[in-house]
Scaffold this motif. Structure first.
Motif, PDB file in Angstrom:
ATOM      1  N   ALA A  52       0.836  -1.198   0.000  1.00 58.19           N
ATOM      2  CA  ALA A  52       0.000   0.000   0.000  1.00 58.19           C
ATOM      3  C   ALA A  52       0.871   1.248   0.000  1.00 58.19           C
ATOM      4  O   ALA A  52       2.075   1.196   0.268  1.00 58.19           O
ATOM      5  N   GLU A  53       0.238   2.366  -0.308  1.00 59.69           N
ATOM      6  CA  GLU A  53       0.887   3.666  -0.246  1.00 59.69           C
ATOM      7  C   GLU A  53      -0.009   4.625   0.518  1.00 59.69           C
ATOM      8  O   GLU A  53      -1.241   4.508   0.468  1.00 59.69           O
ATOM      9  N   ALA A  54       0.593   5.558   1.228  1.00 56.33           N
ATOM     10  CA  ALA A  54      -0.166   6.538   1.990  1.00 56.33           C
ATOM     11  C   ALA A  54       0.429   7.923   1.775  1.00 56.33           C
ATOM     12  O   ALA A  54       1.646   8.064   1.605  1.00 56.33           O
ATOM     13  N   HIS A  55      -0.434   8.936   1.775  1.00 55.02           N
ATOM     14  CA  HIS A  55      -0.011  10.313   1.548  1.00 55.02           C
ATOM     15  C   HIS A  55      -0.670  11.200   2.602  1.00 55.02           C
ATOM     16  O   HIS A  55      -1.858  11.071   2.878  1.00 55.02           O
ATOM     17  N   LEU A  56       0.112  12.086   3.172  1.00 50.83           N
ATOM     18  CA  LEU A  56      -0.378  12.954   4.241  1.00 50.83           C
ATOM     19  C   LEU A  56       0.030  14.388   3.931  1.00 50.83           C
ATOM     20  O   LEU A  56       1.222  14.682   3.778  1.00 50.83           O
ATOM     21  N   LYS A  57      -0.948  15.276   3.823  1.00 47.97           N
ATOM     22  CA  LYS A  57      -0.623  16.675   3.511  1.00 47.97           C
ATOM     23  C   LYS A  57      -1.463  17.618   4.359  1.00 47.97           C
ATOM     24  O   LYS A  57      -2.540  17.275   4.836  1.00 47.97           O
ATOM     25  N   ILE A  58      -0.933  18.838   4.552  1.00 48.22           N
ATOM     26  CA  ILE A  58      -1.633  19.871   5.304  1.00 48.22           C
ATOM     27  C   ILE A  58      -1.605  21.156   4.490  1.00 48.22           C
ATOM     28  O   ILE A  58      -0.597  21.497   3.880  1.00 48.22           O
ATOM     29  N   GLU A  59      -2.755  21.835   4.466  1.00 50.28           N
ATOM     30  CA  GLU A  59      -2.870  23.052   3.675  1.00 50.28           C
ATOM     31  C   GLU A  59      -3.761  24.057   4.396  1.00 50.28           C
ATOM     32  O   GLU A  59      -4.432  23.725   5.377  1.00 50.28           O
ATOM     33  N   GLU A  60      -3.749  25.288   3.916  1.00 49.00           N
ATOM     34  CA  GLU A  60      -4.639  26.302   4.462  1.00 49.00           C
ATOM     35  C   GLU A  60      -6.079  25.936   4.121  1.00 49.00           C
ATOM     36  O   GLU A  60      -6.371  25.470   3.025  1.00 49.00           O
ATOM     37  N   ASP A  66     -16.014  29.073  13.741  1.00 52.07           N
ATOM     38  CA  ASP A  66     -16.200  30.116  14.760  1.00 52.07           C
ATOM     39  C   ASP A  66     -15.446  31.384  14.376  1.00 52.07           C
ATOM     40  O   ASP A  66     -14.932  32.118  15.231  1.00 52.07           O
ATOM     41  N   GLY A  67     -15.359  31.628  13.072  1.00 51.38           N
ATOM     42  CA  GLY A  67     -14.669  32.802  12.574  1.00 51.38           C
ATOM     43  C   GLY A  67     -13.160  32.713  12.609  1.00 51.38           C
ATOM     44  O   GLY A  67     -12.466  33.691  12.307  1.00 51.38           O
ATOM     45  N   LYS A  68     -12.610  31.558  12.973  1.00 51.43           N
ATOM     46  CA  LYS A  68     -11.169  31.401  13.121  1.00 51.43           C
ATOM     47  C   LYS A  68     -10.586  30.632  11.936  1.00 51.43           C
ATOM     48  O   LYS A  68     -11.203  29.694  11.431  1.00 51.43           O
ATOM     49  N   PRO A  69      -9.398  31.012  11.483  1.00 56.03           N
ATOM     50  CA  PRO A  69      -8.753  30.278  10.390  1.00 56.03           C
ATOM     51  C   PRO A  69      -8.349  28.878  10.832  1.00 56.03           C
ATOM     52  O   PRO A  69      -8.114  28.627  12.019  1.00 56.03           O
ATOM     53  N   ALA A  70      -8.271  27.958   9.889  1.00 54.76           N
ATOM     54  CA  ALA A  70      -7.977  26.562  10.211  1.00 54.76           C
ATOM     55  C   ALA A  70      -7.018  25.964   9.183  1.00 54.76           C
ATOM     56  O   ALA A  70      -6.839  26.488   8.082  1.00 54.76           O
ATOM     57  N   TYR A  71      -6.384  24.862   9.600  1.00 55.60           N
ATOM     58  CA  TYR A  71      -5.635  24.026   8.670  1.00 55.60           C
ATOM     59  C   TYR A  71      -6.532  22.895   8.199  1.00 55.60           C
ATOM     60  O   TYR A  71      -7.415  22.436   8.924  1.00 55.60           O
ATOM     61  N   HIS A  72      -6.273  22.443   6.980  1.00 58.07           N
ATOM     62  CA  HIS A  72      -6.993  21.302   6.415  1.00 58.07           C
ATOM     63  C   HIS A  72      -5.994  20.167   6.213  1.00 58.07           C
ATOM     64  O   HIS A  72      -5.016  20.312   5.474  1.00 58.07           O
ATOM     65  N   ILE A  73      -6.219  19.049   6.887  1.00 56.54           N
ATOM     66  CA  ILE A  73      -5.351  17.876   6.776  1.00 56.54           C
ATOM     67  C   ILE A  73      -6.033  16.835   5.900  1.00 56.54           C
ATOM     68  O   ILE A  73      -7.223  16.545   6.069  1.00 56.54           O
ATOM     69  N   ILE A  74      -5.286  16.240   4.974  1.00 58.80           N
ATOM     70  CA  ILE A  74      -5.815  15.199   4.100  1.00 58.80           C
ATOM     71  C   ILE A  74      -4.872  14.003   4.139  1.00 58.80           C
ATOM     72  O   ILE A  74      -3.671  14.135   3.873  1.00 58.80           O
ATOM     73  N   SER A  95      -9.285  16.263   8.213  1.00 58.47           N
ATOM     74  CA  SER A  95      -9.502  16.921   9.493  1.00 58.47           C
ATOM     75  C   SER A  95      -9.258  18.413   9.344  1.00 58.47           C
ATOM     76  O   SER A  95      -8.323  18.830   8.646  1.00 58.47           O
ATOM     77  N   TYR A  96     -10.111  19.206   9.984  1.00 58.01           N
ATOM     78  CA  TYR A  96      -9.930  20.649  10.053  1.00 58.01           C
ATOM     79  C   TYR A  96      -9.555  20.991  11.482  1.00 58.01           C
ATOM     80  O   TYR A  96     -10.283  20.649  12.415  1.00 58.01           O
ATOM     81  N   ILE A  97      -8.419  21.691  11.671  1.00 60.13           N
ATOM     82  CA  ILE A  97      -7.922  21.941  13.016  1.00 60.13           C
ATOM     83  C   ILE A  97      -7.669  23.432  13.232  1.00 60.13           C
ATOM     84  O   ILE A  97      -7.365  24.173  12.284  1.00 60.13           O
ATOM     85  N   ASP A  98      -7.785  23.864  14.473  1.00 63.56           N
ATOM     86  CA  ASP A  98      -7.517  25.248  14.852  1.00 63.56           C
ATOM     87  C   ASP A  98      -6.030  25.544  14.639  1.00 63.56           C
ATOM     88  O   ASP A  98      -5.164  24.746  15.009  1.00 63.56           O
ATOM     89  N   LYS A  99      -5.712  26.694  14.071  1.00 69.34           N
ATOM     90  CA  LYS A  99      -4.320  27.013  13.750  1.00 69.34           C
ATOM     91  C   LYS A  99      -3.495  27.357  14.979  1.00 69.34           C
ATOM     92  O   LYS A  99      -2.263  27.294  14.940  1.00 69.34           O
ATOM     93  N   THR A 100      -4.133  27.695  16.085  1.00 64.84           N
ATOM     94  CA  THR A 100      -3.411  28.055  17.305  1.00 64.84           C
ATOM     95  C   THR A 100      -3.312  26.894  18.285  1.00 64.84           C
ATOM     96  O   THR A 100      -2.237  26.606  18.818  1.00 64.84           O
ATOM     97  N   THR A 101      -4.422  26.194  18.521  1.00 64.80           N
ATOM     98  CA  THR A 101      -4.427  25.090  19.491  1.00 64.80           C
ATOM     99  C   THR A 101      -4.190  23.735  18.829  1.00 64.80           C
ATOM    100  O   THR A 101      -3.842  22.768  19.505  1.00 64.80           O
ATOM    101  N   LEU A 102      -4.412  23.648  17.521  1.00 64.75           N
ATOM    102  CA  LEU A 102      -4.329  22.406  16.725  1.00 64.75           C
ATOM    103  C   LEU A 102      -5.396  21.388  17.115  1.00 64.75           C
ATOM    104  O   LEU A 102      -5.315  20.218  16.722  1.00 64.75           O
ATOM    105  N   LEU A 103      -6.398  21.795  17.890  1.00 59.80           N
ATOM    106  CA  LEU A 103      -7.502  20.910  18.230  1.00 59.80           C
ATOM    107  C   LEU A 103      -8.449  20.788  17.032  1.00 59.80           C
ATOM    108  O   LEU A 103      -8.616  21.730  16.259  1.00 59.80           O
ATOM    109  N   PRO A 104      -9.073  19.630  16.862  1.00 58.03           N
ATOM    110  CA  PRO A 104      -9.920  19.416  15.685  1.00 58.03           C
ATOM    111  C   PRO A 104     -11.284  20.083  15.805  1.00 58.03           C
ATOM    112  O   PRO A 104     -11.882  20.130  16.883  1.00 58.03           O
ATOM    113  N   TYR A 105     -11.768  20.597  14.682  1.00 56.72           N
ATOM    114  CA  TYR A 105     -13.136  21.085  14.568  1.00 56.72           C
ATOM    115  C   TYR A 105     -14.023  20.027  13.906  1.00 56.72           C
ATOM    116  O   TYR A 105     -15.135  19.762  14.348  1.00 56.72           O
ATOM    117  N   LEU A 106     -13.496  19.436  12.836  1.00 59.87           N
ATOM    118  CA  LEU A 106     -14.301  18.520  12.027  1.00 59.87           C
ATOM    119  C   LEU A 106     -13.416  17.425  11.445  1.00 59.87           C
ATOM    120  O   LEU A 106     -12.311  17.700  10.964  1.00 59.87           O
TER     121      LEU A 106
END
Length: 262
Positions: A52-60, A66-74, A95-106
């Motif tokens: 198998a192969e796996a790919h992990l990326k993070i983007e804006e 809640d009006g806060k910017p987030a990272y999008h992980i795929i 996963s969508y995570i808070d850019k300051t705390t890195l806690l997940p939103y979705l």
């Protein structure tokens, strides 16, 4: 092989998840070990065969929470070679995570494994301490992650005070509840992968024996002992043979990935 693929990809990618003491878990991070645009590629082998192969990326993220910017992980995982002929797997985790705390939103997952198909959508409400998934609503306390967000959060933890043999726990939401897995710090080793030989931190989680793992199976993960803190290799013995996953490419890193030898 379906379950073996799923368990190994997720555990080896996110082994550091959520720590209790002696690893401090900051509420906010002034800086991170990664940046948007990072892309990591992995290859999993069953014995000498590429499975198998796996790919992990993070983007804006284009979406704000809640009006806060987030990272999008795929994170994507797929069978390869002859394994793809006999048992096709196409899994995608986001996963969508808070850019300051890195806690997940979705968190969402879309898994196609042979004729089996599963989707889930998980919302984390840290204000009300509730997780809402397709299967229901679950209360929680403290820091709880999904697999992708746990991996990125863990890369920023200070593990400099860990001693060999110390065990700590990880907490994450999966399927129908919050799971906990114990992990032991093994020490430091030099490890070779496709990109070279690196100084690494070595960890081992507890494995429950069954149809996949042997009674005495050990899962080991090696993470670069530098500012990047990325997994370069993982290995586990299964009932028949063994599985190994190693880093094959790394792009957009925030810090140089310096090999000891190439």
């Amino acid at each position: 092989m379906r379950k073996a693929f799923f368990v190994f990809i997720l555990l080896s990618g996110c082994i550091l998840l959520a720590f209790n003491e002696p690893v401090a878990m900051p509420d906010k991070l002034a800086d991170t070990a990664f940046k948007a645009g990072e892309l990591l590629n992995y290859r999993m082998k069953y014995g000498i065969f590429t499975a198998a192969e796996a790919h992990l990326k993070i983007e804006e993220s284009d979406v704000k929470f809640d009006g806060k910017p987030a990272y999008h992980i795929i994170a994507d995982g797929a069978t390869a070679g002859s394994f793809d002929v006999f048992y096709k797997v196409r899994n995608r985790y986001e996963s969508y995570i808070d850019k300051t705390t890195l806690l997940p939103y979705l968190y969402t997952e879309n898994r196609h494994e042979g004729s089996w198909h599963h989707t889930d959508k998980v919302a984390f409400n840290h204000g009300d301490d509730k997780i809402t998934a397709n299967s229901g609503t679950y209360p929680f306390n403290g820091k709880v992650f999904d697999f992708p967000s746990a991996y990125y959060f863990a890369r920023n933890l200070d593990v400099s005070k860990l001693k060999i043999g110390e065990t700590f726990d990880m907490r994450y939401f999966l399927d129908n509840g919050i799971q906990t897995l114990s992990i032991t710090f093994i020490g430091r080793e030099k490890v070779k992968c496709a990109l070279g030989t690196f100084n690494c931190l070595k960890f081992s989680p507890t494995i429950i024996p069954g149809h996949i793992f042997r009674k005495n199976s050990k899962l080991y993960l090696w993470i670069t002992d530098d500012n990047n803190r990325i997994p370069v290799k993982a290995h586990v013995e299964v009932v028949v043979g063994s599985l190994t996953m190693e880093l094959t490419d790394a792009k957009g890193l925030k810090f140089p990935l310096n090999a000891v030898m190439k």
